[in-house]
Scaffold this motif. Structure first.
Motif, PDB file in Angstrom:
ATOM      1  N   LEU A 121       0.720  -1.093  -0.002  1.00 23.00           N
ATOM      2  CA  LEU A 121       0.146   0.032  -0.080  1.00 23.00           C
ATOM      3  C   LEU A 121       0.785   1.357   0.010  1.00 23.00           C
ATOM      4  O   LEU A 121       0.310   2.395   0.121  1.00 23.00           O
ATOM      5  CB  LEU A 121      -0.860   0.013   1.215  1.00 23.00           C
ATOM      6  N   ALA A 122       2.141   1.166   0.008  1.00 19.88           N
ATOM      7  CA  ALA A 122       3.161   2.188   0.466  1.00 19.88           C
ATOM      8  C   ALA A 122       2.893   3.167  -1.112  1.00 19.88           C
ATOM      9  O   ALA A 122       2.934   4.455  -0.778  1.00 19.88           O
ATOM     10  CB  ALA A 122       4.642   1.857   0.269  1.00 19.88           C
ATOM     11  N   GLY A 123       2.667   2.674  -2.140  1.00 20.70           N
ATOM     12  CA  GLY A 123       2.429   3.672  -3.389  1.00 20.70           C
ATOM     13  C   GLY A 123       1.207   4.584  -2.953  1.00 20.70           C
ATOM     14  O   GLY A 123       1.222   5.749  -3.305  1.00 20.70           O
ATOM     15  N   ARG A 124       0.088   3.927  -2.725  1.00 20.35           N
ATOM     16  CA  ARG A 124      -1.015   4.568  -2.509  1.00 20.35           C
ATOM     17  C   ARG A 124      -0.811   5.589  -1.446  1.00 20.35           C
ATOM     18  O   ARG A 124      -1.475   6.750  -1.300  1.00 20.35           O
ATOM     19  CB  ARG A 124      -2.331   3.768  -2.232  1.00 20.35           C
ATOM     20  N   LEU A 125      -0.199   5.127  -0.252  1.00 25.88           N
ATOM     21  CA  LEU A 125      -0.186   6.086   0.933  1.00 25.88           C
ATOM     22  C   LEU A 125       0.821   7.173   0.656  1.00 25.88           C
ATOM     23  O   LEU A 125       0.685   8.400   1.354  1.00 25.88           O
ATOM     24  CB  LEU A 125       0.632   5.392   2.024  1.00 25.88           C
ATOM     25  N   ALA A 126       1.551   7.263  -0.517  1.00 26.34           N
ATOM     26  CA  ALA A 126       2.411   8.499  -0.653  1.00 26.34           C
ATOM     27  C   ALA A 126       1.676   9.678  -1.039  1.00 26.34           C
ATOM     28  O   ALA A 126       2.136  10.736  -1.033  1.00 26.34           O
ATOM     29  CB  ALA A 126       3.362   7.783  -2.119  1.00 26.34           C
ATOM     30  N   ARG A 127       0.406   9.521  -1.461  1.00 24.59           N
ATOM     31  CA  ARG A 127      -0.270  10.664  -1.742  1.00 24.59           C
ATOM     32  C   ARG A 127      -0.241  11.736  -0.341  1.00 24.59           C
ATOM     33  O   ARG A 127      -0.746  12.760  -0.318  1.00 24.59           O
ATOM     34  CB  ARG A 127      -1.582  10.353  -2.348  1.00 24.59           C
ATOM     35  N   PHE A 128      -0.154  11.214   0.637  1.00 17.27           N
ATOM     36  CA  PHE A 128      -0.168  11.876   1.710  1.00 17.27           C
ATOM     37  C   PHE A 128       1.078  12.788   1.941  1.00 17.27           C
ATOM     38  O   PHE A 128       1.091  13.721   2.718  1.00 17.27           O
ATOM     39  CB  PHE A 128      -0.283  10.995   3.042  1.00 17.27           C
ATOM     40  N   GLY A 129       2.069  12.493   1.079  1.00 17.63           N
ATOM     41  CA  GLY A 129       3.180  13.323   1.253  1.00 17.63           C
ATOM     42  C   GLY A 129       4.509  12.280   1.705  1.00 17.63           C
ATOM     43  O   GLY A 129       4.233  11.692   2.705  1.00 17.63           O
ATOM     44  N   GLN A 130       5.700  11.995   0.857  1.00 16.16           N
ATOM     45  CA  GLN A 130       6.760  11.243   1.211  1.00 16.16           C
ATOM     46  C   GLN A 130       7.318  11.512   2.715  1.00 16.16           C
ATOM     47  O   GLN A 130       7.538  10.664   3.356  1.00 16.16           O
ATOM     48  CB  GLN A 130       7.659  11.217   0.380  1.00 16.16           C
ATOM     49  N   VAL A 131       7.530  12.982   2.995  1.00 18.06           N
ATOM     50  CA  VAL A 131       8.063  13.584   4.009  1.00 18.06           C
ATOM     51  C   VAL A 131       7.061  13.249   5.306  1.00 18.06           C
ATOM     52  O   VAL A 131       7.312  12.856   6.402  1.00 18.06           O
ATOM     53  CB  VAL A 131       8.606  14.757   4.001  1.00 18.06           C
ATOM     54  N   ARG A 132       5.795  13.455   5.123  1.00 20.81           N
ATOM     55  CA  ARG A 132       4.736  13.304   5.858  1.00 20.81           C
ATOM     56  C   ARG A 132       4.712  11.983   6.812  1.00 20.81           C
ATOM     57  O   ARG A 132       4.203  11.552   7.764  1.00 20.81           O
ATOM     58  CB  ARG A 132       3.528  13.983   5.548  1.00 20.81           C
ATOM     59  N   LEU A 133       4.875  10.943   5.764  1.00 22.90           N
ATOM     60  CA  LEU A 133       4.613   9.813   6.013  1.00 22.90           C
ATOM     61  C   LEU A 133       5.933   9.213   7.095  1.00 22.90           C
ATOM     62  O   LEU A 133       5.655   8.549   7.771  1.00 22.90           O
ATOM     63  CB  LEU A 133       4.863   8.837   4.832  1.00 22.90           C
ATOM     64  N   VAL A 134       7.044  10.113   7.192  1.00 24.49           N
ATOM     65  CA  VAL A 134       7.802   9.790   7.968  1.00 24.49           C
ATOM     66  C   VAL A 134       7.646   9.723   9.409  1.00 24.49           C
ATOM     67  O   VAL A 134       7.885   8.808  10.224  1.00 24.49           O
ATOM     68  CB  VAL A 134       9.199  10.560   7.802  1.00 24.49           C
ATOM     69  N   TRP A 135       6.680  10.775   9.722  1.00 23.58           N
ATOM     70  CA  TRP A 135       6.321  10.762  11.176  1.00 23.58           C
ATOM     71  C   TRP A 135       5.025  10.270  11.312  1.00 23.58           C
ATOM     72  O   TRP A 135       4.773   9.540  12.607  1.00 23.58           O
ATOM     73  CB  TRP A 135       6.309  12.307  11.786  1.00 23.58           C
ATOM     74  N   LEU A 136       4.171  10.647  10.405  1.00 26.51           N
ATOM     75  CA  LEU A 136       2.778   9.995  10.591  1.00 26.51           C
ATOM     76  C   LEU A 136       2.702   8.420  10.650  1.00 26.51           C
ATOM     77  O   LEU A 136       1.734   7.899  11.476  1.00 26.51           O
ATOM     78  CB  LEU A 136       1.755  10.372   9.566  1.00 26.51           C
ATOM     79  N   SER A 137       3.322   7.804   9.967  1.00 28.31           N
ATOM     80  CA  SER A 137       3.253   6.324   9.922  1.00 28.31           C
ATOM     81  C   SER A 137       3.635   5.707  11.254  1.00 28.31           C
ATOM     82  O   SER A 137       3.052   4.704  11.827  1.00 28.31           O
ATOM     83  CB  SER A 137       4.284   5.760   9.036  1.00 28.31           C
ATOM     84  N   MET A 138       4.436   6.506  12.116  1.00 26.97           N
ATOM     85  CA  MET A 138       4.998   5.972  13.445  1.00 26.97           C
ATOM     86  C   MET A 138       3.753   6.252  14.504  1.00 26.97           C
ATOM     87  O   MET A 138       3.723   5.797  15.427  1.00 26.97           O
ATOM     88  CB  MET A 138       6.257   6.458  13.632  1.00 26.97           C
ATOM     89  N   LEU A 139       3.626   7.646  14.425  1.00 24.79           N
ATOM     90  CA  LEU A 139       2.580   7.880  15.253  1.00 24.79           C
ATOM     91  C   LEU A 139       1.314   7.149  15.504  1.00 24.79           C
ATOM     92  O   LEU A 139       0.706   7.055  16.455  1.00 24.79           O
ATOM     93  CB  LEU A 139       2.194   9.639  15.274  1.00 24.79           C
ATOM     94  N   VAL A 140       0.833   6.695  14.410  1.00 27.14           N
ATOM     95  CA  VAL A 140      -0.489   6.311  14.152  1.00 27.14           C
ATOM     96  C   VAL A 140      -0.215   4.714  14.673  1.00 27.14           C
ATOM     97  O   VAL A 140      -1.194   4.058  15.398  1.00 27.14           O
ATOM     98  CB  VAL A 140      -0.972   6.180  12.864  1.00 27.14           C
ATOM     99  N   THR A 141       0.901   4.111  14.534  1.00 29.58           N
ATOM    100  CA  THR A 141       0.995   2.557  14.729  1.00 29.58           C
ATOM    101  C   THR A 141       1.554   2.267  15.899  1.00 29.58           C
ATOM    102  O   THR A 141       1.309   0.945  16.576  1.00 29.58           O
ATOM    103  CB  THR A 141       1.713   2.002  13.603  1.00 29.58           C
ATOM    104  N   GLN A 142       2.818   2.681  16.537  1.00 32.33           N
ATOM    105  CA  GLN A 142       3.443   2.377  17.342  1.00 32.33           C
ATOM    106  C   GLN A 142       2.913   2.187  18.932  1.00 32.33           C
ATOM    107  O   GLN A 142       3.338   1.365  19.464  1.00 32.33           O
ATOM    108  CB  GLN A 142       4.919   3.184  17.641  1.00 32.33           C
TER     109      GLN A 142
END
Length: 409
Positions: free
Chosen positions: A269-290
């Motif tokens: 799903l990484a390609g679809r998630l990229a629409r949120f922004g490549q840099v934004r995903l750096v912190w958002l991916s961790m904040l939501v899941t960890q």
């Protein structure tokens, strides 16, 4: 757009390499526990030995990689690991296998892994263009997760069928396959310019680039603190599954594979998630899941084993999206001449923290117990997210087009 032939071979080689790594990093602790009766501290030390090389030789390896052609480094380090790991079953057949031998094999294999990992990340930007880095890393990380998803569950039956020591020999075939795929690549590498600077000066340049860059620094601090506490978690996980949850080797391997399944899904799903922004995903991916790490220490024999599965499934997904995003960010911001040293500096810090965490996890488990150690490690992994959440990355969406190397070191 079709992928270049050399990237496809590189991709396949990396998949075979990751499969072998997934199996042997599970099997070696099993050998220590079942064949040698290792204690919690000894298992932690063995886990630490697998990654200690990043701390011991990571920086000079980065300088070497920047001064050498990358593909020969990848081939030699892969073949070397096959040879080193093959000594474990040979020693077992001769009745001479000891804990020290196992520890040394893990350490030497770890040194060769440093060469492979640093050269691999430095080589990728020569195979695809800047815009192709994120999709290429997405494919590589997704395949790595598939390798782990299949490798860990297969580890249990492999151990039960062949015995733990013989299982180590079987997985050397994956490293041989990896080396053969790399050898099939045809595109010539660009000649490396001779460098006469002192080793220490080149190592320092890589570290300065990483620490002076306002976008790379918080990523490295987040990854390092996460890896430190994740290694504490990893040092006692096999013990937790086999002894506290009373699972068989096969069930324990399968349960660990569930976590990798989350990574596979995230990679797809990484390609679809990229629409949120490549840099934004750096912190958002961790904040939501960890935060779901808290579920793991709550697991108990019976139906509550599912808490371990859910916790590792969700956190693994977040870590994969984070890794795709942050590795692509690092590669895009770094000039080619510094790729080896930048990657080595990051690995020196982030992976160098892992042996420290492994030893600390084993020692803490001896003192307060395995489950309490999992609580400490889970808290540490959750708190590590603050480095990127409270950084300049939070106000950015995508990778900057131009970054001045001189300005950031």
């Amino acid at each position: 757009m079709p992928l270049p032939r050399d990237f496809r071979l590189f991709w396949g080689s990396d998949a075979a390499n990751q499969f072998g790594t997934a199996v042997y990093t599970f099997v070696l602790p099993v050998v220590a526990i079942e064949a040698l009766g290792a204690s919690a501290f000894q298992v932690g030390l063995l886990t630490a030995a697998s990654t200690a090389a990043f701390l011991l030789v990571g920086l000079p390896v980065g300088v070497y990689v920047d001064r050498a052609r990358k593909r020969p480094v990848l081939v030699r380090s892969t073949v070397g690991r096959a040879v080193v790991l093959a000594t474990v079953p040979v020693a077992a057949w001769l009745g001479d296998l000891t804990y020290v031998h196992l520890l040394l094999a893990a350490l030497v294999a770890g040194v060769l892994t440093v060469f492979f990992e640093v050269a691999s990340q430095a080589y990728l930007p020569t195979l695809v263009d800047r815009d192709g880095l994120a999709p290429a890393n997405g494919r590589l990380v997704s395949t790595q997760q598939v390798a782990r998803l299949s490798g860990r569950p297969l580890s249990g039956p492999l151990v039960q069928l062949l015995g733990s020591a013989n299982a180590v020999l079987a997985i050397t075939a994956s490293f041989v396959a990896s080396a053969l795929l790399l050898s099939g690549m045809r595109a010539p590498e660009r000649a490396v310019e001779p460098r006469e600077r002192a080793l220490w000066a080149d190592m320092a340049e890589g570290l300065r680039f990483v620490f002076r860059h306002p976008l790379l620094r918080p990523v490295v601090l987040c990854t390092t603190s996460f890896n430190l506490t994740n290694a504490m978690w990893g040092a006692v996980t096999v013990l937790f599954l086999l002894r506290d949850l009373a699972l068989s080797t096969t069930a324990a391997a399968a349960l660990l594979g569930v976590g990798s399944a989350g990574g596979v899904l995230a990679g797809l799903l990484a390609g679809r998630l990229a629409r949120f922004g490549q840099v934004r995903l750096v912190w958002l991916s961790m904040l939501v899941t960890q935060p779901t790490w808290v579920l793991v220490p709550l697991a108990e024999p019976g139906w509550r084993v599912v808490l371990f599965a859910v916790g590792t499934l969700v956190t693994s997904a977040g870590v994969v999206v984070y890794n795709i995003s942050q590795v692509s960010l690092r590669q895009a911001l770094c000039p080619e001449r510094l790729q080896g040293r930048m990657n080595a500096s990051v690995r020196f810090l982030s992976w160098g923290a892992m042996p420290v965490g492994g030893v600390a996890g084993g020692a803490l488990a001896e003192w307060v117990g395995v489950r309490a150690t999992l609580w400490v490690a889970s808290a540490g992994m959750i708190l590590s997210v603050l480095w990127v959440v409270l950084s300049p990355l939070r106000s950015m969406r995508d990778v900057p087009v131009i970054t001045s190397v001189d300005r950031h070191g």
